[in-house]
Design a protein around this motif. Structure first.
Motif, PDB file in Angstrom:
ATOM      1  N   ALA A   1       0.808  -1.219   0.000  1.00 41.34           N
ATOM      2  CA  ALA A   1       0.000   0.000   0.000  1.00 41.34           C
ATOM      3  C   ALA A   1       0.842   1.271   0.000  1.00 41.34           C
ATOM      4  O   ALA A   1       0.312   2.361  -0.231  1.00 41.34           O
ATOM      5  CB  ALA A   1      -0.925   0.007   1.223  1.00 41.34           C
ATOM      6  N   ASN A   2       2.138   1.135   0.260  1.00 38.43           N
ATOM      7  CA  ASN A   2       3.019   2.301   0.335  1.00 38.43           C
ATOM      8  C   ASN A   2       4.245   2.120  -0.566  1.00 38.43           C
ATOM      9  O   ASN A   2       5.370   2.003  -0.080  1.00 38.43           O
ATOM     10  CB  ASN A   2       3.447   2.536   1.789  1.00 38.43           C
ATOM     11  N   PRO A   3       4.028   2.094  -1.881  1.00 36.28           N
ATOM     12  CA  PRO A   3       5.153   1.915  -2.793  1.00 36.28           C
ATOM     13  C   PRO A   3       6.123   3.092  -2.717  1.00 36.28           C
ATOM     14  O   PRO A   3       5.712   4.231  -2.486  1.00 36.28           O
ATOM     15  CB  PRO A   3       4.480   1.841  -4.167  1.00 36.28           C
ATOM     16  N   ASN A   4       7.379   2.799  -2.892  1.00 33.31           N
ATOM     17  CA  ASN A   4       8.412   3.836  -2.859  1.00 33.31           C
ATOM     18  C   ASN A   4       8.830   4.153  -4.288  1.00 33.31           C
ATOM     19  O   ASN A   4       9.611   3.426  -4.897  1.00 33.31           O
ATOM     20  CB  ASN A   4       9.611   3.350  -2.036  1.00 33.31           C
ATOM     21  N   ASN A   5       8.273   5.236  -4.848  1.00 33.78           N
ATOM     22  CA  ASN A   5       8.600   5.615  -6.219  1.00 33.78           C
ATOM     23  C   ASN A   5       8.428   7.121  -6.393  1.00 33.78           C
ATOM     24  O   ASN A   5       8.133   7.834  -5.428  1.00 33.78           O
ATOM     25  CB  ASN A   5       7.723   4.838  -7.214  1.00 33.78           C
ATOM     26  N   SER A   6       8.613   7.591  -7.597  1.00 35.24           N
ATOM     27  CA  SER A   6       8.544   9.039  -7.848  1.00 35.24           C
ATOM     28  C   SER A   6       7.162   9.618  -7.596  1.00 35.24           C
ATOM     29  O   SER A   6       7.026  10.794  -7.270  1.00 35.24           O
ATOM     30  CB  SER A   6       8.960   9.326  -9.298  1.00 35.24           C
ATOM     31  N   PHE A   7       6.123   8.792  -7.716  1.00 38.39           N
ATOM     32  CA  PHE A   7       4.763   9.280  -7.506  1.00 38.39           C
ATOM     33  C   PHE A   7       4.458   9.504  -6.024  1.00 38.39           C
ATOM     34  O   PHE A   7       3.573  10.277  -5.669  1.00 38.39           O
ATOM     35  CB  PHE A   7       3.746   8.298  -8.094  1.00 38.39           C
ATOM     36  N   THR A   8       5.152   8.776  -5.150  1.00 33.17           N
ATOM     37  CA  THR A   8       4.878   8.866  -3.716  1.00 33.17           C
ATOM     38  C   THR A   8       5.935   9.662  -2.961  1.00 33.17           C
ATOM     39  O   THR A   8       5.914   9.714  -1.737  1.00 33.17           O
ATOM     40  CB  THR A   8       4.797   7.451  -3.102  1.00 33.17           C
ATOM     41  N   ALA A   9       6.844  10.292  -3.697  1.00 27.14           N
ATOM     42  CA  ALA A   9       7.974  10.979  -3.066  1.00 27.14           C
ATOM     43  C   ALA A   9       7.538  12.093  -2.114  1.00 27.14           C
ATOM     44  O   ALA A   9       8.234  12.395  -1.141  1.00 27.14           O
ATOM     45  CB  ALA A   9       8.899  11.551  -4.138  1.00 27.14           C
ATOM     46  N   HIS A  10       6.381  12.678  -2.379  1.00 23.56           N
ATOM     47  CA  HIS A  10       5.941  13.815  -1.568  1.00 23.56           C
ATOM     48  C   HIS A  10       4.803  13.455  -0.609  1.00 23.56           C
ATOM     49  O   HIS A  10       4.194  14.348  -0.015  1.00 23.56           O
ATOM     50  CB  HIS A  10       5.517  14.982  -2.473  1.00 23.56           C
ATOM     51  N   ASP A  11       4.502  12.176  -0.450  1.00 22.64           N
ATOM     52  CA  ASP A  11       3.478  11.763   0.513  1.00 22.64           C
ATOM     53  C   ASP A  11       3.899  12.153   1.928  1.00 22.64           C
ATOM     54  O   ASP A  11       5.041  11.929   2.335  1.00 22.64           O
ATOM     55  CB  ASP A  11       3.254  10.249   0.460  1.00 22.64           C
ATOM     56  N   THR A  12       2.972  12.732   2.667  1.00 22.73           N
ATOM     57  CA  THR A  12       3.285  13.176   4.038  1.00 22.73           C
ATOM     58  C   THR A  12       2.835  12.186   5.096  1.00 22.73           C
ATOM     59  O   THR A  12       3.243  12.280   6.250  1.00 22.73           O
ATOM     60  CB  THR A  12       2.629  14.537   4.314  1.00 22.73           C
ATOM     61  N   ALA A  13       1.981  11.244   4.730  1.00 23.91           N
ATOM     62  CA  ALA A  13       1.501  10.254   5.696  1.00 23.91           C
ATOM     63  C   ALA A  13       1.353   8.910   4.995  1.00 23.91           C
ATOM     64  O   ALA A  13       0.992   8.856   3.815  1.00 23.91           O
ATOM     65  CB  ALA A  13       0.163  10.684   6.293  1.00 23.91           C
TER      66      ALA A  13
END
Length: 320
Positions: A126-138
């Motif tokens: 549920a929490n992939p580490n990629n360029s799309f999620t780079a700015h996720d705060t939570a």
């Protein structure tokens, strides 16, 4: 005459030329059912967090969740927001075992194998580490349809609380390292994908004494007026026996459920908890006959109780 015949042929060819692409298009079209089958499993229709897609969260507590043929996953497949595991620890062994009583314990059924490891796997998806999620705060929670919703993980300690709880804390480390636990910083609670709530023999004094922690206590609903002993930061959820709360025995309750006065008293207890920012759960609701159980469940929901305590979660899912 020949001229008119020639014009007629030309006109017919022109019409066929106009209609033919349409006919070919119809013939070449794929029925939507075949298109659906073709796209199932296609990378274009998949994404990292789709493990729980199309599942909507319901305020149900999976009581004795480890009794399921498939613990945890069955509850999640029904959108159950809270699960409960009975845990045991024995001297000379670092493992924390899961089961209703000692005869039900096996080396393979541990707190880690049934709950912690699967949750780490689900939340990693549920929490992939990629360029799309780079700015996720939570971090995302376990549900794709409600990524901010926490999953309550009740840990019902069956062996000595002071001896067992340190091993529970250690077992939570994989979730802790990822920042996936709800935390208390000494002042306020920060919600995370998993909220651990100790119940049973969980050592109240130890939990309350911690200035910072990533686990909480299952407070008693009927004693929440003592906010120094049971603040919302200690017990964000509080539980109680339904029968003791309403002061009745099962045979005292008719099939129609509580009367107006009894329901008003129950509602008052729930409202008082909500005023303190605390959710409620009631166990020991009579389950037979079915009409009585259903009416009591309906009254609990109408009174505002947050978690419907259920042993049969499929039934609760259909009812809710």
């Amino acid at each position: 005459m020949h001229s008119e015949y020639f014009i007629s042929i030309v006109y017919s060819v022109m019409k066929l030329t106009l209609v033919l692409p349409v006919l070919v298009g119809v013939a070449a079209a794929v029925p939507i059912t075949r298109e659906l089958l073709a796209l199932e499993g296609d990378l274009k229709t998949q994404y990292s967090s789709d493990f729980t897609r199309d599942i909507f969260v319901k305020g149900i507590h999976s009581h004795n969740d480890y009794w399921r043929d498939v613990p945890l996953y069955t509850a999640l497949s029904h959108g159950v927001v809270s699960v409960e595991a009975d845990v045991w620890h024995f001297d000379g062994d670092d493992a924390v075992y899961v089961g209703h009583h000692e005869a039900a314990l096996t080396p393979a059924r541990t707190f880690a194998s049934l709950y912690i490891d699967p949750l780490v796997g689900i939340l990693t998806q549920a929490n992939p580490n990629n360029s799309f999620t780079a700015h996720d705060t939570a971090p995302n929670g376990v549900w794709d349809t409600d990524s901010g919703q926490t999953l309550y993980l009740f840990v019902d300690v069956k062996t000595d609380g002071n001896a067992t709880w340190p091993y529970v804390i250690e077992a939570l480390e994989p979730l802790r390292q990822k920042g996936w636990l709800t935390t208390f910083n000494g002042t306020a609670i920060t919600s995370g994908p998993i909220t651990v709530v100790g119940t049973g023999n969980t050592p109240y004094a130890f939990v309350k004494a911690q200035k910072t922690r990533d686990y909480f206590y299952d407070g008693p609903v009927t004693l929440l007026n003592d906010t120094e002993a049971y603040p919302a930061t200690l017990n964000p959820i509080a539980s109680a026996s339904f029968l003791k709360t309403v002061g009745l025995e099962p045979n005292d309750i008719p099939a129609s459920g509580l009367n107006k006065s009894q329901l008003a008293s129950l509602t008052k207890v729930i409202d008082q908890a909500h005023e303190l920012g605390i959710y409620t759960r009631f166990w020991e609701v009579p389950w037979w006959p079915v009409e009585k159980r259903n009416n009591l469940w309906r009254q609990l929901i109408e009174a505002g109780s947050d978690l419907l305590n259920a042993d049969d979660i499929e039934l609760a899912f259909e009812f809710y």
